[in-house]
Design an enzyme around this catalytic site. Structure first.
Site, PDB file in Angstrom:
ATOM      1  N   VAL A 192       0.857  -1.175   0.000  1.00 32.73           N
ATOM      2  CA  VAL A 192       0.000   0.000   0.000  1.00 32.73           C
ATOM      3  C   VAL A 192       0.898   1.232   0.000  1.00 32.73           C
ATOM      4  CG1 VAL A 192      -1.754   1.297   1.245  1.00 32.73           C
ATOM      5  CG2 VAL A 192      -1.815  -1.202   1.268  1.00 32.73           C
ATOM      6  N   CYS A 193       0.598   2.166  -0.882  1.00 30.45           N
ATOM      7  CA  CYS A 193       1.299   3.448  -0.893  1.00 30.45           C
ATOM      8  C   CYS A 193       2.809   3.218  -1.059  1.00 30.45           C
ATOM      9  CB  CYS A 193       0.952   4.208   0.389  1.00 30.45           C
ATOM     10  SG  CYS A 193       1.375   5.960   0.395  1.00 30.45           S
TER      11      CYS A 193
END
Length: 330
Positions: free
Chosen positions: A109-110
């Site tokens: 994520v990210c």
């Protein structure tokens, strides 16, 4: 299989939302759906100690990376401002690499993509990350085919999600993949999420992605394009508008926006169409005309190229309709 083990990896200065979007969604999947094969969420970190998030809040890890073993259904590496230190930590990266080999799905994520990249798990793969950190990651890892545009990307069994709340979109996609679309929709409703965004939806609106161009001439042209998508926006016409040659205007756009005027116009028109598709009930031909595409087919081609789905599917996915009216509920 009695349960799906979902391991969320945190570290010092991880982003709390990156973690919470995943854990809360999976918890709701168990509560609402009561699936025959439920999720078991494990928050793991180096040493198994508390994870101090970059917001200043501390989370208690349930397991240490060092002692964790598979099989694992999904390994999820969080992002956060501490990702560079995490990616430089050979022991942490080594355990992520080891656990990835014992996992059915691997995801980040990210800025967690930086950890996967450091582990060699994105070599030769198409991947995404938060748009702000994409240039640095691409420079550091040229072996990764980085695309900072989509909400999330799947390449084989490796998934990468963009910034922060895109973790929610990716987790809903996992729930849909594992248990069907109805449970994913129920979770979205409980989370008061408007709707699940398609994977290929752009991370940012063209009009809010960056500050206005510093060059006053380019800024004037950009403002004209965004205000008049249905006008003649050929490069020659735009150049006449500000009294320069088409060649000079192209040079200025490339210097200040990183793209030629024609490409910017196409993106601006597609953005305008996306807005009309979700805020009005205009037929496709009218949307196309208002946005300067001329025909519904031209709109479809441009829209599919930008978002990865057709305008009609985008409207259906993004618009909740009031039963029996066909009018978007706002």
């Amino acid at each position: 299989m009695a349960e799906r083990v979902m391991v969320v990896v945190g570290y010092e200065s991880a982003e709390l939302l990156d973690i919470a979007c995943v854990t809360t969604s999976l918890s709701l999947a168990n509560t609402i759906g009561r699936p025959a094969v439920p999720y078991r969420v494990v928050l793991a970190g180096p040493g198994g100690g508390p994870i101090m998030c970059d917001s200043g809040l501390s989370l208690a890890a349930q397991q240490s990376l060092e002692r964790l073993v598979g099989p694992i259904d999904t390994l999820i590496v969080s992002g956060g401002m501490g990702f560079e230190r995490a990616a430089a930590d050979a022991r942490l990266v080594g355990h992520v690499r080891r656990l990835a080999g014992e996992s059915r799905r691997v995801t980040s994520v990210c800025t967690g993509a930086g950890v996967l990249a450091a582990a060699g798990l994105l070599d030769g793969r198409r991947a995404t990350t938060h748009w702000r950190f994409a240039p640095a990651l691409a420079a550091r890892h040229p072996e990764v085919v980085l695309d900072p545009t989509p909400i999330y990307i799947r390449d084989g069994n490796v998934y990468t999600a963009a910034g922060v709340t895109s973790a929610l979109d990716l987790t809903l996609a996992f729930v849909e993949e594992d248990h069907g679309p109805e449970l994913a929709r129920q979770i979205a409703r409980d989370l008061v999420v408007y709707l699940q965004r398609p994977a290929n939806q752009a991370q940012m609106s063209l009009f809010t992605a960056a500050p206005p161009p510093r060059d006053p001439l380019v800024r004037t042209v950009v403002e004209y394009i965004t205000a008049h998508p249905d006008h003649d926006l050929a490069t020659a016409a735009l150049a006449d508008l500000v009294g320069v040659t088409p060649r000079h205007l192209t040079r200025l756009f490339t210097e200040h926006l990183g793209q030629a005027p024609g490409r910017f116009v196409r993106q601006a028109r597609t953005e305008a169409a996306a807005h009309l598709l979700t805020s009005t009930t205009l037929p496709m031909a009218r949307v196309a005309a208002r946005c300067g595409f001329g025909t519904a087919e031209s709109l479809r081609q441009a829209f599919t190229g930008r978002y990865g789905i057709s305008p009609s599917r985008y409207r259906a996915a993004q618009t909740r309709r009031t039963p029996g009216t066909g009018v978007p509920a706002r």
